[in-house]
Design a protein around this motif. Sequence first.
Motif, mmCIF file in Angstrom:
data_model
loop_
_atom_site.group_PDB
_atom_site.id
_atom_site.type_symbol
_atom_site.label_atom_id
_atom_site.label_comp_id
_atom_site.label_asym_id
_atom_site.label_seq_id
_atom_site.Cartn_x
_atom_site.Cartn_y
_atom_site.Cartn_z
ATOM 1 N N GLY A 32 -1.540 7.648 2.184
ATOM 2 C CA GLY A 32 -1.831 6.484 1.358
ATOM 3 C C GLY A 32 -1.160 6.471 0.003
ATOM 4 N N ALA A 37 -2.623 -0.695 5.168
ATOM 5 C CA ALA A 37 -2.651 0.598 5.832
ATOM 6 C C ALA A 37 -2.816 0.384 7.329
ATOM 7 N N ARG A 96 -3.251 2.756 -3.325
ATOM 8 C CA ARG A 96 -3.166 2.998 -1.888
ATOM 9 C C ARG A 96 -3.320 1.688 -1.111
ATOM 10 N N GLY A 116 0.105 4.708 5.329
ATOM 11 C CA GLY A 116 -1.180 5.215 4.862
ATOM 12 C C GLY A 116 -1.674 6.410 5.640
#
Length: 519
Positions: free
Chosen positions: A245, A317, A78, A238
């Motif tokens: 994610g 993210a 992620r 994300g």
Amino acid sequence: MSIKNRALRRLTSGAGALALGLAGIAALGTAASAAQGNDGTPPGNATDGTTATLVIHKYAGSTTGQVNNGTELGSVSRPPLAGVPFTYQQIGTEVGDNCVAIDLTTTEGWTAAQGITATPQTVKPCDVTGATDTYTTDGSGTITWGQLDLGLYYVTEGDATSVGVTDSASPFYVTLPYPSVTVTGSGEDAVETTKWLYTVHTYPKNTTGGEGDKTVLEPGTYGLGSTVSWTITTHPLGSEALGDGVPLTAYEIIDKLDANLLYSATTSLQYKEPTGTLTAVDTGDYTITKDPADTSTSGGTVTVRFTDLDWLNSLQAGTTFQWDLTTTVVGVGKLENIAVENTGGEDIDTGDATTDWGEAKLLKVDASDASVTLAGAEFKVYNVNDEGACDAVTDDTEFISVTGGTTTTDTFVSGADGVVTIPGLYVGKDGDPTSRDYCVVETKGPSGYTANTAPFIITVEPGALATGTYSATVPNPPTEGPELPLTGAGGTLAMTLGGLLLVGVGAGAIVISRRRHEA
């Protein structure tokens, strides 16, 4: 081999990150030392002054399915979350007026820790640390706190909405050192092994949010055929909308055009990191396609398709994309432009906006008989001034040009039916305002009629006008001709006067002659 958390009962991690430790560790005081503790050393064997390290790892979404027992995860697919603030406090117990740190080298210390984290609390906690600084995760989503005294700590995540985090992880307790449990085998054959960690890794979960958006600017010119600029801002990478994610296996941004909008060009495609920095996307990382492919056909869709997914998934993210593009307006109405995103499944709504355009019509008639329509009158259109009135026309007046098909003109002419059609004028965006005023001036009257040269205001609303509906009716008086003479009147009058004069002279002569004879 599988690994799991083993927590001291009722010691909780709000983020599901950590448990705390084991009770019943005997206290074995030793000589002072300020060195980092060695993993595997029981807390009761730690020398005075032993320190520990706490590492916070922030990734978009949840690490569910991965072990979380205080050890460092080998790989997290992620995207990391940078710029997330955290604070820590060392928790103690009140002794008189003092806040005394919990000594985890003793059984009594673990009992106190259990009382503090129990619900409800059986021991009143206090903050040993006092005022603490706030630290933020770096580009890899990490904070490392080293040289921490052994004890019980309380970790709190701050507001991270500025970097796209909608739901902060719950605060949690963690002990330093931390008992990491490894389980080998299964069922009755399962064997648990505990290893004390003096470097503890935590993975608090975050939900990364933020909505996409679509905005439109006013056109540079207000006539049909003008260029309109749009900006699409995507959901953050994300975020829950984009897989929470999970690494993306496909990603497209799609612009759905109204039938009266013709795609012109992409002016820029950039990505915006959580820090706010905008950077152009390398042209080799995406393609742009139009459907239908014919560049002269309006409507349809325009798609940005990302081709370098490794690069895409390496972005932090909270990163968003900003796509700036232009269209040409080829018709009137509330022209909606809809943006969506797609990661290989159903379309994800990003946002929409409208640019609003309306038609105007004038009716040119004879001032003395409105049923008589007049052809050949010419008009021009310009904007009202700041006060909403019409300025007098001068050589500097900027008239609005309108493009219909391949023809561009700023002069609008009445046909045989007396109708003057102005194909499209800008009204507003997203329904605001609902109408717009324009100034119209007649620059040339119909043949045989006097032009109405005083500027007047028309009001334009989105859409086309119904047949027989006009923005204004403009009457023209016929042009006055020269004064005509009364044909033959002068000669007749002279002859009449002359005749009367002769009759009078004759009558006088007769009267004189008679008087002479009588005498």
